[in-house]
Design an enzyme around this catalytic site. Structure first.
Site, PDB file in Angstrom:
ATOM      1  N   GLY A   1       8.864  10.191  -4.809  1.00 13.77           N
ATOM      2  CA  GLY A   1       7.762  10.280  -5.465  1.00 13.77           C
ATOM      3  C   GLY A   1       6.570  10.109  -4.522  1.00 13.77           C
ATOM      4  O   GLY A   1       6.634   9.661  -3.352  1.00 13.77           O
TER       5      GLY A   1
ATOM      6  N   GLY B   1       3.588   7.138  -4.156  1.00 17.12           N
ATOM      7  CA  GLY B   1       3.012   6.098  -4.501  1.00 17.12           C
ATOM      8  C   GLY B   1       1.312   5.744  -4.321  1.00 17.12           C
ATOM      9  O   GLY B   1       0.852   6.877  -3.842  1.00 17.12           O
ATOM     10  N   GLY B   2       0.817   4.640  -4.356  1.00 17.34           N
ATOM     11  CA  GLY B   2      -0.604   4.541  -4.380  1.00 17.34           C
ATOM     12  C   GLY B   2      -1.125   4.994  -3.172  1.00 17.34           C
ATOM     13  O   GLY B   2      -2.207   5.648  -3.125  1.00 17.34           O
ATOM     14  N   PHE B   3      -0.275   4.736  -2.132  1.00 12.40           N
ATOM     15  CA  PHE B   3      -0.772   5.355  -0.503  1.00 12.40           C
ATOM     16  C   PHE B   3      -0.092   5.891   0.148  1.00 12.40           C
ATOM     17  O   PHE B   3      -0.173   6.010   1.389  1.00 12.40           O
ATOM     18  CB  PHE B   3      -1.649   4.053   0.084  1.00 12.40           C
ATOM     19  CG  PHE B   3      -0.371   2.958   0.079  1.00 12.40           C
ATOM     20  CD1 PHE B   3       0.710   2.954   1.013  1.00 12.40           C
ATOM     21  CD2 PHE B   3      -0.383   1.680  -0.688  1.00 12.40           C
ATOM     22  CE1 PHE B   3       1.724   1.905   0.864  1.00 12.40           C
ATOM     23  CE2 PHE B   3       0.445   0.874  -0.773  1.00 12.40           C
ATOM     24  CZ  PHE B   3       1.408   0.859   0.097  1.00 12.40           C
ATOM     25  N   GLY B   4       1.128   6.722  -0.387  1.00 12.70           N
ATOM     26  CA  GLY B   4       1.841   7.458   0.144  1.00 12.70           C
ATOM     27  C   GLY B   4       3.133   7.630  -0.352  1.00 12.70           C
ATOM     28  O   GLY B   4       3.279   7.270  -1.531  1.00 12.70           O
ATOM     29  N   PRO B   5       3.981   8.791   0.206  1.00 13.08           N
ATOM     30  CA  PRO B   5       5.433   8.920  -0.454  1.00 13.08           C
ATOM     31  C   PRO B   5       6.305   7.901  -0.464  1.00 13.08           C
ATOM     32  O   PRO B   5       6.308   6.983   0.435  1.00 13.08           O
ATOM     33  CB  PRO B   5       5.672  10.144   0.537  1.00 13.08           C
ATOM     34  CG  PRO B   5       5.076   9.949   1.949  1.00 13.08           C
ATOM     35  CD  PRO B   5       3.646   9.156   1.433  1.00 13.08           C
ATOM     36  N   VAL B   6       7.206   8.073  -1.372  1.00 13.70           N
ATOM     37  CA  VAL B   6       8.101   6.808  -1.440  1.00 13.70           C
ATOM     38  C   VAL B   6       9.645   7.565  -1.448  1.00 13.70           C
ATOM     39  O   VAL B   6       9.973   8.613  -1.918  1.00 13.70           O
ATOM     40  CB  VAL B   6       8.156   6.272  -2.721  1.00 13.70           C
ATOM     41  CG1 VAL B   6       9.296   4.975  -2.737  1.00 13.70           C
ATOM     42  CG2 VAL B   6       6.813   5.543  -3.054  1.00 13.70           C
TER      43      VAL B   6
ATOM     44  N   ASP C   1      -3.795  -2.434 -11.629  1.00 12.65           N
ATOM     45  CA  ASP C   1      -3.544  -1.165 -11.989  1.00 12.65           C
ATOM     46  C   ASP C   1      -2.103  -1.107 -12.763  1.00 12.65           C
ATOM     47  O   ASP C   1      -1.001  -0.524 -12.265  1.00 12.65           O
ATOM     48  CB  ASP C   1      -3.233  -0.313 -10.486  1.00 12.65           C
ATOM     49  CG  ASP C   1      -3.173   1.161 -11.212  1.00 12.65           C
ATOM     50  OD1 ASP C   1      -3.340   1.726 -12.276  1.00 12.65           O
ATOM     51  OD2 ASP C   1      -3.070   2.001 -10.125  1.00 12.65           O
TER      52      ASP C   1
ATOM     53  N   LYS D   1       8.547   2.774   1.231  1.00  9.43           N
ATOM     54  CA  LYS D   1       6.920   3.056   0.948  1.00  9.43           C
ATOM     55  C   LYS D   1       6.454   3.616   2.458  1.00  9.43           C
ATOM     56  O   LYS D   1       6.719   2.723   3.190  1.00  9.43           O
ATOM     57  CB  LYS D   1       6.260   2.153   0.293  1.00  9.43           C
ATOM     58  CG  LYS D   1       6.092   2.305  -1.074  1.00  9.43           C
ATOM     59  CD  LYS D   1       4.807   1.557  -1.703  1.00  9.43           C
ATOM     60  CE  LYS D   1       4.788   1.579  -3.110  1.00  9.43           C
ATOM     61  NZ  LYS D   1       3.824   0.887  -3.686  1.00  9.43           N
TER      62      LYS D   1
END
Ligand SMILES: *[C@@H]1O[C@H](CO)[C@@H](O)[C@H](O)[C@H]1NC(C)=O
Ligand SMILES: *[C@@H]1O[C@H](CO)[C@@H](O)[C@H](O)[C@H]1NC(C)=O
Ligand SMILES: *[C@@H]1O[C@H](CO)[C@@H](O)[C@H](O)[C@H]1NC(C)=O
Ligand SMILES: *[C@@H]1O[C@H](CO)[C@@H](O)[C@H](O)[C@H]1NC(C)=O
Ligand SMILES: *[C@@H]1O[C@H](CO)[C@@H](O)[C@H](O)[C@H]1NC(C)=O
Ligand SMILES: *[C@@H]1O[C@H](CO)[C@@H](O)[C@H](O)[C@H]1NC(C)=O
Ligand SMILES: *[C@@H]1O[C@H](CO)[C@@H](O)[C@H](O)[C@H]1NC(C)=O
Ligand SMILES: *[C@@H]1O[C@H](CO)[C@@H](O)[C@H](O)[C@H]1NC(C)=O
Ligand SMILES: *[C@@H]1O[C@H](CO)[C@@H](O)[C@H](O)[C@H]1NC(C)=O
Ligand SMILES: CC(=O)N[C@H]1CO[C@H](CO)[C@@H](O)[C@@H]1O
Length: 799
Positions: A489, A491-496, A607, A510
């Protein structure tokens, strides 16, 4: 329940026959728990026990783990589940017999009866006194007293104190117990110290001690002592001087989580010096664990945990601690060229070198292996965690196996940049980027604000030296070169990505690939924060990689993914019954509490939402995504930001509107999650045809109307418990109060959650509840807002 025997005329020599006869004849004639053994009384078998009058402690025979006819005589605290042991008589002797017996003999000896030879529990008592009684006190202390009126002063509950278990500590420091040095003027100074168990299951004296030691080891005329923890005589932690309130090196007291103060005191004169402490609850104790961790065993195993002092003696694990200092003493540098770390894994090794000395525990094996550079791995020799086995370079074959032995493999550490360089680069790159951006886009000036914040992060002295470094190639292999199939999926700043290491361990990676100023910010922020944090309700960082342009964080992989995927899924939500949901709520609360209060830094997550709560195999929640978290300085109670990050639906009003955030903004998000968990409905997409409200308003309406059971998710109707449900909604509503001051702090939330007796204030109408649902009105007119509905907003400017 309790079976006791009463012997009226036992004579030492023929005791054995008597007992055998008598306990067969009179085994179950006494019922109901007693706290005292009178002369001639005894305990027989594992069902009989003495119980303190406050019903917290029991003296009884407990089976030695993994055996059927082997016993220890122990004092347990039964207030918590599972009960835990605070004292063991003869920790190095396990009584092997069908029916263990303990007898208070008339001549004053307390006998632990083995098959043939008795052990005298009070053998170090100077003189035996006829008709002595043995009592288990309300603090778990087993005391022997002379009969009232005899042998001197008679006090409450009998005569003089002759012997007490508190003078013979095992691994537990109970409230009221004195740890120290006695008879300093005499030739035989007695040390009263804690000795760890050899392993978790075996109370034999182990590797570690906690004792009093001179503050200045070179000056023994100065009667000044500190607490020191040692491994086989070598100090690894010290408290520093006690100033009457605090210890100098740990920068505070030994404290319990929450606002619970431990009352520690120090006493010294020319004859003795000791520390002792008090607490309102006698089951709260300090234990020296078999791995060297000094642990505050809490009010409740399922509730508070605390570490009094934790140094990474095992280096594989860094835990939290209190105060501003640690008192840890660095171990000597590696002799094996940086190969001084070990990695816990599971598998088989075909050829071991064994040491069958059962006085060795795992911590000893580690030291032996660490100092012998040809040793590649170590493990316990015996199933009770004693003895050692070593794998010697080139002489064995290792095979990974899920259900294999627990093996500690030596880790090869890749050479890498020093922390200083990393910091320089970590500062320089974003600074440079920011400068360029500022020149190009003047309105981005506010970024500087955040980048400057990085300097504060340097305050973590330990740095990340402890954190394993992963090579890019190993992660490429693990994730199948970041294949789409492995993508979990965004994440906040890039794919995981999901991955699997060569040793079989599953990981989540991450990735921040293209360096964008903003993403790098969050990445560095997350890295620096989470590498310092360790709690069972926070997702665990295993390592990192910064090679070339790649920035990767490697996490433990949690196959159950995030809470929202369960909660808002029509079929999976059934898996979360009411009890599980309560457990999730408690776990999240513990995680947040740790962030706010007990980690070394005070952290506001900013968050918190159900998609940032991951679930492990046992559906325990773990908070993730620290990209937007902020460190608070101690004196800050609130801060202001122009850059609002967070997620609609979870943001508190003062934060969403004015950019003011504090611990209470996390409390607000927590409250929203609580209501979502109970109702199984999303706050942001809440829609009810008759009630044009959001979820908070809906909860409030039903609360006012006394229809809380209608609020609960219909799929938990069968398991829903009205009283705890009502309480949870109540707590949820308190957390989403409009006014931050009306919201409870996280430690209050915890005590509300775990103790039914805590009374709760009445909630007022929650924030936003008068607002018409965002879903049907506002957002549909504004497609852009709608799309960010579900994701973290990282670039919305405050008013
Ligand atoms: C057990 O420990 C006690 C005290 O340390 C010692 O006197 C005794 O010899 C030990 N017994 C065994 C069987 O090791
Ligand atoms: C001990 O108790 C027995 C029985 O109650 C009594 O006969 C005896 O006198 C007592 N001994 C002492 C020294 O008090
Ligand atoms: C704790 O132990 C002390 C000493 O035995 C006792 O006076 C006190 O009442 C106990 N506290 C509780 C709450 O049982
Ligand atoms: C030892 O401590 C005492 C008392 O604090 C002090 O008077 C003495 O000078 C010290 N001796 C040394 C060798 O430091
Ligand atoms: C901890 O804080 C106290 C008071 O704020 C200070 O005196 C002490 O030096 C600090 N200790 C460490 C190890 O930083
Ligand atoms: C003890 O430590 C606490 C917490 O670190 C601090 O608030 C307090 O001022 C200290 N007290 C003294 C006497 O140093
Ligand atoms: C423990 O509490 C009792 C009663 O409040 C007090 O007399 C005693 O001095 C305390 N001990 C310590 C170590 O604080
Ligand atoms: C076993 O290990 C202990 C602890 O290291 C040591 O003191 C003892 O001498 C060893 N015994 C033997 C027989 O090697
Ligand atoms: C175990 O060792 C491997 C190899 O160095 C490493 O990549 C991995 O991160 C380690 N696992 C843990 C949990 O530290
Ligand atoms: C103080 C407290 O919360 N005690 C609880 C500890 O756990 C047991 C069992 O879970 C509860 O019964 C106690 O009330």
């Amino acid at each position: 329940m309790s079976s006791m025997i009463r012997l009226h005329n036992p004579a030492d020599a023929i005791l054995s026959c008597f007992i055998l006869l008598l306990h067969v004849l009179i085994l179950s004639n006494l019922s109901g728990a007693q706290d005292t053994l009178a002369a001639g009384d005894g305990l027989v078998g594992s069902d009989s026990f003495l119980e303190s009058s406050n019903k917290l402690f029991r003296l009884k025979f407990i089976p030695r783990p993994g055996t059927s006819q082997s016993w220890y005589l122990a004092v347990e605290c039964v207030f918590m589940h599972p009960a835990y042991i605070i004292w063991v008589a003869f920790p190095n002797v396990s009584v092997t017999t069908v029916q263990p017996r303990l007898i208070m003999v008339q001549d004053g000896q307390l006998l632990l009866w083995l098959d043939n030879n008795p052990l005298v529990v009070n053998s170090d008592q100077p003189t035996m006194v006829e008709n002595t009684t043995a009592t288990i006190n309300d603090d778990g202390n087993l005391v022997l007293r002379s009969p009232a009126g005899a042998g001197g002063v008679s006090g409450s509950g009998g005569g003089t104190l002759l012997w007490q278990s508190f003078d013979h500590p095992s691994n537990t420091w109970s409230p009221g117990m004195k740890l120290g040095l006695f008879g300093l003027k005499t030739r035989q100074t007695r040390r009263r110290l804690l000795t760890s168990w050899i392993s978790e299951d075996n109370p034999s004296p182990g590797t570690f001690t906690l004792e009093l030691d001179l503050l200045d080891p070179n000056n023994n005329t100065d009667n000044n002592y500190q607490l020191v923890a040692k491994r086989r005589g070598v100090p690894y932690w010290r408290s520093g001087e006690w100033n009457g309130k605090n210890f100098s090196l740990i920068g505070g007291q030994l404290r319990l989580p929450g606002e619970f103060d431990v009352h520690l005191s120090y006493f010294s004169n020319e004859n003795e010096a000791y520390f002792s402490w008090n607490f309102t609850h006698n089951c709260t104790v300090i234990q020296l664990e078999s791995n060297g961790v000094i642990h505050l065993v809490p009010m409740n195993y399922s509730g508070f945990w605390g570490y009094a002092a934790v140094c990474d003696i095992n280096e594989d694990e860094e835990l939290g601690f209190y105060g501003n200092g640690t008192g840890c003493i660095k171990s000597e540098p590696s002799r094996c060229g940086g190969r001084d770390k070990f990695n816990k894994t599971s598998g088989t090794i075909d050829k071991w070198e064994s040491m069958s000395n059962s006085s060795l525990g795992l911590a000893d094996c580690r030291v032996i292996c660490r100092n012998r550079c040809s040793c590649d791995a170590y493990a316990s020799r015996f199933s009770d965690g004693t003895g050692c086995r070593f794998a010697i370079s080139g002489k064995y074959k290792y095979t990974f196996a899920d259900k294999g032995d627990t093996i500690y493999l030596r880790v090869e550490r890749a050479p890498r940049m020093s922390w200083k360089w990393k910091l320089v680069i970590g500062l320089a790159v974003p600074l440079l980027m920011a400068l360029i951006l500022i020149c190009l886009f003047p309105h981005l000036k506010r970024r500087i604000h955040r980048i400057r914040g990085f300097k504060n992060l340097e305050l973590s002295k330990k740095g990340d030296d402890e954190l394993p470094y992963f090579s890019l190639s190993s992660i490429r292999v693990a994730t199948d070169d970041f294949s789409d199939a492995n993508k979990l999926g965004q994440g906040g700043f890039g794919p995981v990505y999901k991955g699997k290491l060569f040793n079989g361990q599953e990981i989540a990676v991450k990735r921040l690939s293209r360096i964008s100023g903003h993403g790098l910010d969050q990445f560095e922020n997350e890295f620096i924060l989470i590498s310092k944090l360790q709690h069972r309700n926070l997702v665990r960082l295993l390592g990192y990689c910064n090679q070339g342009e790649e920035r990767l964080l490697v996490y433990e992989y949690l196959p159950n993914k995030s809470l929202d995927l369960f909660l808002f899924d029509p079929t999976k939500r059934d898996l979360l019954d009411w009890k599980t949901r309560v457990n999730i709520i408690e776990g999240i609360a513990q995680g947040i509490l740790y962030l706010h209060k007990y980690s070394r830094l005070k952290i506001i997550h900013r968050d918190l939402k159900t998609s940032n709560v991951l679930l492990d195999n046992e559906i325990n929640p773990k908070i993730s995504d620290f990209g937007t978290a902020r460190i608070f300085q101690d004196h800050d109670t609130r801060a202001n930001t122009k850059t609002i990050v967070g997620t609609y639906g979870y943001m508190s009003p003062e934060y969403a509107m004015d950019g003011v955030f504090s611990e209470k903004s996390d409390v607000f998000s927590f409250g929203v999650m609580v209501l979502e968990i109970i109702s199984g409905k999303k706050n942001t997409s809440f829609y009810h045809p008759d009630r044009a409200l959001n979820l908070l308003g809906y909860a409030w309406d039903l609360w006012i109307e006394g229809r809380v059971s209608d609020f609960a998710d219909p799929s938990i109707a069968e398991t829903f418990d009205m009283s705890s449900g009502l309480r949870s909604v109540h707590i949820g509503l308190l957390c989403v109060q409009e006014n931050a001051a009306d919201r409870p702090a996280m430690q209050e939330v915890i005590s509300m959650l775990i103790s039914e007796s805590t009374s709760l204030p009445a909630p007022k109408q929650p924030a936003f509840s008068a607002i018409v649902s965002l879903h049907n009105e506002h957002l549909s007119e504004n497609p852009q807002l709608c799309s960010i509905n579900e994701v973290t907003i990282s670039d919305v400017q405050g008013r």
